[in-house]
Scaffold this motif. Structure first.
Motif, short mmCIF file in Angstrom:
data_model
loop_
_atom_site.label_atom_id
_atom_site.label_comp_id
_atom_site.label_asym_id
_atom_site.label_seq_id
_atom_site.Cartn_x
_atom_site.Cartn_y
_atom_site.Cartn_z
N VAL A 240 -3.07 3.88 -2.93
CA VAL A 240 -2.78 3.04 -4.09
C VAL A 240 -2.11 1.75 -3.63
CG1 VAL A 240 -1.51 2.92 -6.26
CG2 VAL A 240 -2.45 5.10 -5.53
N PHE A 241 -2.49 0.66 -4.23
CA PHE A 241 -1.86 -0.63 -3.98
C PHE A 241 -0.97 -0.96 -5.17
CE2 PHE A 241 -5.71 -0.63 -1.52
CZ PHE A 241 -5.30 -1.16 -0.31
N TYR A 242 0.22 -1.52 -4.89
CA TYR A 242 1.19 -1.83 -5.94
C TYR A 242 1.64 -3.28 -5.79
CZ TYR A 242 5.50 -1.82 -8.66
OH TYR A 242 6.48 -2.12 -9.56
N CYS A 243 1.63 -4.01 -6.90
CA CYS A 243 2.14 -5.38 -6.92
C CYS A 243 3.55 -5.34 -7.52
CB CYS A 243 1.24 -6.29 -7.75
SG CYS A 243 1.88 -7.98 -7.85
N GLU A 244 4.53 -5.71 -6.70
CA GLU A 244 5.91 -5.70 -7.17
C GLU A 244 6.16 -6.79 -8.21
OE1 GLU A 244 7.66 -6.01 -3.26
OE2 GLU A 244 8.19 -3.88 -3.30
N GLN A 245 5.43 -7.89 -8.11
CA GLN A 245 5.59 -8.99 -9.06
C GLN A 245 5.05 -8.61 -10.44
OE1 GLN A 245 7.06 -11.99 -8.75
NE2 GLN A 245 6.46 -12.66 -10.78
N CYS A 246 3.82 -8.13 -10.49
CA CYS A 246 3.16 -7.81 -11.76
C CYS A 246 3.42 -6.39 -12.24
CB CYS A 246 1.65 -8.01 -11.62
SG CYS A 246 1.17 -9.68 -11.21
N ARG A 247 3.92 -5.55 -11.32
CA ARG A 247 4.17 -4.14 -11.62
C ARG A 247 2.87 -3.42 -12.01
NH1 ARG A 247 9.84 -2.98 -13.53
NH2 ARG A 247 8.72 -1.40 -14.68
N VAL B 2 0.84 -1.19 0.00
CA VAL B 2 0.00 0.00 0.00
C VAL B 2 0.89 1.24 0.00
CG1 VAL B 2 -0.26 0.17 2.51
CG2 VAL B 2 -2.03 1.08 1.03
N GLY B 3 0.47 2.25 -0.75
CA GLY B 3 1.20 3.51 -0.83
C GLY B 3 0.24 4.61 -1.23
N SER B 4 0.76 5.66 -1.82
CA SER B 4 -0.12 6.77 -2.22
C SER B 4 0.46 7.49 -3.43
CB SER B 4 -0.30 7.75 -1.07
OG SER B 4 0.92 8.37 -0.74
N ILE B 5 -0.41 8.18 -4.13
CA ILE B 5 -0.03 9.11 -5.18
C ILE B 5 -0.44 10.48 -4.68
CG2 ILE B 5 -0.52 9.93 -7.52
CD1 ILE B 5 -1.03 7.07 -8.34
#
Length: 76
Positions: free
Chosen positions: A56-63, A12-15
């Protein structure tokens, strides 16, 4: 949140805004610099009036990034 593509845990992060507001525009309506006018309809991701960050949620695997529209807390 689990990634809908690979089922791994997302980060989880943010823009946040810098100088200009962010707005999502459908590709067939994209008018370049004119996108910042109220005439071009889209979904506001940030506001120029308030300090706004978008969860924002980010998937490091799928980018892939995921934004839930319900997390957009903007003022019109």
């Amino acid at each position: 949140m689990k990634c809908p593509y690979c089922d791994r845990e997302m980060v989880v992060g943010s823009i946040s805004q810098d100088r200009y507001a962010l707005k999502w525009i459908p590709a067939d309506k994209d008018k370049g610099l004119l996108n910042f006018t109220p005439l071009v309809k889209g979904i506001k991701l940030t506001s120029m009036m308030d300090e706004v960050t978008v969860k924002v949620f980010y998937c490091e695997q799928c980018r892939k990034f995921l934004i839930d529209q319900d997390d957009l807390r903007l003022h019109d």
